[in-house]
Design a protein around this motif. Structure first.
Motif, PDB file in Angstrom:
ATOM      1  N   LYS A 140       0.726  -1.248   0.126  1.00  0.00           N
ATOM      2  CA  LYS A 140      -0.444  -0.070   0.038  1.00  0.00           C
ATOM      3  C   LYS A 140       0.903   0.997  -0.120  1.00  0.00           C
ATOM      4  O   LYS A 140       0.453   2.422  -0.479  1.00  0.00           O
ATOM      5  CB  LYS A 140      -0.882  -0.408   0.854  1.00  0.00           C
ATOM      6  CG  LYS A 140      -1.731   1.388   1.282  1.00  0.00           C
ATOM      7  CD  LYS A 140      -2.849   1.562   2.808  1.00  0.00           C
ATOM      8  CE  LYS A 140      -3.603   2.291   2.988  1.00  0.00           C
ATOM      9  NZ  LYS A 140      -2.949   3.647   2.239  1.00  0.00           N
TER      10      LYS A 140
ATOM     11  N   SER B  23      -4.532   2.831  -9.720  1.00  0.00           N
ATOM     12  CA  SER B  23      -6.136   1.618 -10.281  1.00  0.00           C
ATOM     13  C   SER B  23      -5.663   0.459 -11.553  1.00  0.00           C
ATOM     14  O   SER B  23      -6.202  -0.169 -10.948  1.00  0.00           O
ATOM     15  CB  SER B  23      -7.249   2.569 -10.437  1.00  0.00           C
ATOM     16  OG  SER B  23      -7.582   3.783  -9.922  1.00  0.00           O
TER      17      SER B  23
ATOM     18  N   GLU C 119      -4.279  -2.172  -9.267  1.00  0.00           N
ATOM     19  CA  GLU C 119      -4.815  -2.059  -7.914  1.00  0.00           C
ATOM     20  C   GLU C 119      -6.078  -3.406  -8.597  1.00  0.00           C
ATOM     21  O   GLU C 119      -6.225  -4.209  -8.372  1.00  0.00           O
ATOM     22  CB  GLU C 119      -5.436  -1.395  -7.029  1.00  0.00           C
ATOM     23  CG  GLU C 119      -4.752  -0.369  -6.574  1.00  0.00           C
ATOM     24  CD  GLU C 119      -5.320   0.661  -5.251  1.00  0.00           C
ATOM     25  OE1 GLU C 119      -6.605   1.114  -5.905  1.00  0.00           O
ATOM     26  OE2 GLU C 119      -4.603   1.540  -4.252  1.00  0.00           O
ATOM     27  N   SER C 120      -6.874  -2.609 -10.123  1.00  0.00           N
ATOM     28  CA  SER C 120      -7.168  -4.070 -10.845  1.00  0.00           C
ATOM     29  C   SER C 120      -6.365  -4.987 -10.815  1.00  0.00           C
ATOM     30  O   SER C 120      -7.185  -6.739 -10.949  1.00  0.00           O
ATOM     31  CB  SER C 120      -7.646  -3.099 -11.902  1.00  0.00           C
ATOM     32  OG  SER C 120      -8.452  -3.721 -12.517  1.00  0.00           O
TER      33      SER C 120
ATOM     34  N   LEU D  28      -3.980  -6.488  -8.880  1.00  0.00           N
ATOM     35  CA  LEU D  28      -4.034  -7.659  -8.265  1.00  0.00           C
ATOM     36  C   LEU D  28      -5.536  -8.054  -7.474  1.00  0.00           C
ATOM     37  O   LEU D  28      -5.061  -9.283  -6.879  1.00  0.00           O
ATOM     38  CB  LEU D  28      -3.491  -6.478  -6.755  1.00  0.00           C
ATOM     39  CG  LEU D  28      -2.235  -5.939  -6.804  1.00  0.00           C
ATOM     40  CD1 LEU D  28      -1.815  -4.786  -5.704  1.00  0.00           C
ATOM     41  CD2 LEU D  28      -0.974  -7.136  -6.846  1.00  0.00           C
ATOM     42  N   ASN D  29      -5.857  -7.627  -7.989  1.00  0.00           N
ATOM     43  CA  ASN D  29      -7.679  -8.154  -7.584  1.00  0.00           C
ATOM     44  C   ASN D  29      -8.127  -9.724  -8.701  1.00  0.00           C
ATOM     45  O   ASN D  29      -8.341 -10.362  -7.862  1.00  0.00           O
ATOM     46  CB  ASN D  29      -8.214  -6.914  -6.941  1.00  0.00           C
ATOM     47  CG  ASN D  29      -9.107  -6.371  -6.585  1.00  0.00           C
ATOM     48  OD1 ASN D  29      -8.513  -6.739  -5.239  1.00  0.00           O
ATOM     49  ND2 ASN D  29      -9.126  -4.732  -6.922  1.00  0.00           N
ATOM     50  N   ARG D  30      -7.936  -9.007 -10.143  1.00  0.00           N
ATOM     51  CA  ARG D  30      -7.766  -9.963 -10.297  1.00  0.00           C
ATOM     52  C   ARG D  30      -6.893 -11.597 -10.434  1.00  0.00           C
ATOM     53  O   ARG D  30      -6.926 -12.761 -10.317  1.00  0.00           O
ATOM     54  CB  ARG D  30      -7.074  -9.861 -12.210  1.00  0.00           C
ATOM     55  CG  ARG D  30      -8.334  -9.037 -12.770  1.00  0.00           C
ATOM     56  CD  ARG D  30      -8.420  -9.188 -14.429  1.00  0.00           C
ATOM     57  NE  ARG D  30      -6.550  -8.583 -14.825  1.00  0.00           N
ATOM     58  CZ  ARG D  30      -6.337  -6.655 -14.706  1.00  0.00           C
ATOM     59  NH1 ARG D  30      -6.784  -6.065 -14.719  1.00  0.00           N
ATOM     60  NH2 ARG D  30      -4.893  -6.379 -14.829  1.00  0.00           N
TER      61      ARG D  30
ATOM     62  N   ARG E  82      -6.057 -12.001  -6.985  1.00  0.00           N
ATOM     63  CA  ARG E  82      -6.597 -12.588  -5.961  1.00  0.00           C
ATOM     64  C   ARG E  82      -7.994 -12.983  -6.213  1.00  0.00           C
ATOM     65  O   ARG E  82      -8.565 -14.408  -5.608  1.00  0.00           O
ATOM     66  CB  ARG E  82      -7.376 -11.355  -4.890  1.00  0.00           C
ATOM     67  CG  ARG E  82      -6.422 -10.532  -4.103  1.00  0.00           C
ATOM     68  CD  ARG E  82      -7.336  -9.540  -3.267  1.00  0.00           C
ATOM     69  NE  ARG E  82      -5.939  -8.791  -2.240  1.00  0.00           N
ATOM     70  CZ  ARG E  82      -5.866  -7.283  -3.226  1.00  0.00           C
ATOM     71  NH1 ARG E  82      -6.348  -6.872  -4.128  1.00  0.00           N
ATOM     72  NH2 ARG E  82      -4.718  -6.734  -2.995  1.00  0.00           N
ATOM     73  N   GLN E  83      -8.673 -12.964  -7.647  1.00  0.00           N
ATOM     74  CA  GLN E  83      -9.980 -13.772  -7.465  1.00  0.00           C
ATOM     75  C   GLN E  83      -9.547 -14.872  -8.433  1.00  0.00           C
ATOM     76  O   GLN E  83      -9.939 -16.355  -8.193  1.00  0.00           O
ATOM     77  CB  GLN E  83     -10.808 -13.013  -8.503  1.00  0.00           C
ATOM     78  CG  GLN E  83     -11.448 -12.037  -7.918  1.00  0.00           C
ATOM     79  CD  GLN E  83     -12.366 -12.731  -7.192  1.00  0.00           C
ATOM     80  OE1 GLN E  83     -13.447 -13.533  -6.924  1.00  0.00           O
ATOM     81  NE2 GLN E  83     -12.590 -11.714  -5.805  1.00  0.00           N
TER      82      GLN E  83
ATOM     83  N   LYS F  95      -7.929 -17.802  -5.515  1.00  0.00           N
ATOM     84  CA  LYS F  95      -9.156 -17.701  -4.329  1.00  0.00           C
ATOM     85  C   LYS F  95      -9.773 -19.201  -3.935  1.00  0.00           C
ATOM     86  O   LYS F  95      -9.509 -20.497  -5.327  1.00  0.00           O
ATOM     87  CB  LYS F  95     -10.674 -16.843  -4.420  1.00  0.00           C
ATOM     88  CG  LYS F  95     -11.630 -16.872  -3.765  1.00  0.00           C
ATOM     89  CD  LYS F  95     -11.815 -16.124  -3.640  1.00  0.00           C
ATOM     90  CE  LYS F  95     -13.401 -15.784  -2.839  1.00  0.00           C
ATOM     91  NZ  LYS F  95     -14.755 -14.337  -3.343  1.00  0.00           N
TER      92      LYS F  95
ATOM     93  N   ASP G 106       3.480  -8.887   1.227  1.00  0.00           N
ATOM     94  CA  ASP G 106       2.416  -8.638   0.356  1.00  0.00           C
ATOM     95  C   ASP G 106       1.930  -9.232  -0.770  1.00  0.00           C
ATOM     96  O   ASP G 106       0.477 -10.069  -0.640  1.00  0.00           O
ATOM     97  CB  ASP G 106       2.080  -7.258   0.344  1.00  0.00           C
ATOM     98  CG  ASP G 106       1.748  -6.160   2.356  1.00  0.00           C
ATOM     99  OD1 ASP G 106       0.885  -6.289   2.600  1.00  0.00           O
ATOM    100  OD2 ASP G 106       2.162  -4.829   1.767  1.00  0.00           O
TER     101      ASP G 106
ATOM    102  N   ILE H 111      -1.039 -12.050  -1.432  1.00  0.00           N
ATOM    103  CA  ILE H 111      -2.621 -11.512  -2.814  1.00  0.00           C
ATOM    104  C   ILE H 111      -2.433 -12.902  -3.813  1.00  0.00           C
ATOM    105  O   ILE H 111      -2.567 -13.186  -4.034  1.00  0.00           O
ATOM    106  CB  ILE H 111      -1.498 -10.687  -3.280  1.00  0.00           C
ATOM    107  CG1 ILE H 111      -2.180  -8.997  -2.476  1.00  0.00           C
ATOM    108  CG2 ILE H 111      -2.623 -10.471  -4.836  1.00  0.00           C
ATOM    109  CD1 ILE H 111      -1.520  -8.049  -2.684  1.00  0.00           C
TER     110      ILE H 111
END
Length: 192
Positions: free
Chosen positions: A45, A72, A75-76, A78-80, A82-83, A86, A111, A115
């Motif tokens: 972060k 952005s 972060e997008s 990183l979210n992909r 994570r998904q 999962k 981190d 992730i």
């Protein structure tokens, strides 16, 4: 070490026997009012926040907008990740930031591995600095996966040094990750 000054001009000082040029803060700020900003991110972060700190210091609306776009996008991504991972099993992961002595990756490495759904087994606290550890302590970890990315080294150098430093050591060859082919080299020069 200090070098002998061979010549100097309005562009700076050229050192004898060196191709590097060095300018002092005084040389580069005469007539200016510089603002020095120290950025020492301790986690992922904080690393992303440095884009905004720098953009705000520059003060240009275009730069601030670009910093928002870049963070952005990261972060997008990183979210992909994570998904995508999962529900996956969390392997026990070691990250070697330096070979000899072994240095544990700290700061944002913790981190990043979290992730990616890795269980980071190195003795570094969240957002902590990289620390050295003995080969004996590393052996006790016996991780499922070993990632190696010495700071400032490209992929070829990482592979070369890993083979030269660890390749003939019994303790290394007997690690589970090594035996099972789960040791990976990173191009640290490109990624951090």
């Amino acid at each position: 070490p200090k070098a002998n000054v061979e010549e100097s001009d309005e562009k700076g000082v050229v050192e004898k026997g060196s191709s590097s040029c060095h300018l002092s803060l005084k040389d580069t700020t005469t007539g200016l009012d510089p603002k020095v900003i120290s950025m020492e991110p301790e986690n992922l972060k904080d690393t992303l926040d440095t884009f905004h700190v720098a953009a705000k210091a520059i003060g240009s609306p275009e730069v601030i907008k670009r910093a928002n776009e870049v963070t952005s996008s990261i972060e997008s991504g990183l979210n992909r990740i994570r998904q995508a991972v999962k529900g996956c099993k969390k392997p026990r992961v070691a990250f070697i930031e330096w070979h000899d002595p072994i240095f544990c990756g700290g700061h944002w490495i913790v981190d990043m591995l979290d992730i990616a759904r890795g269980d980071y087994v190195m003795p570094v606290e969240y957002a902590g600095r990289s620390i050295a550890m003995s080969n004996e302590d590393f052996i006790k970890l016996d991780p499922d996966v070993i990632l190696i990315g010495p700071c400032g080294f490209d992929l070829a150098r990482t592979v070369k040094d890993t083979i030269e430093i660890f390749g003939t050591k019994d303790w290394w060859l007997n690690l589970r990750a090594v035996k099972e082919g789960r040791v990976f080299a990173a191009d640290a020069n490109s990624y951090y």
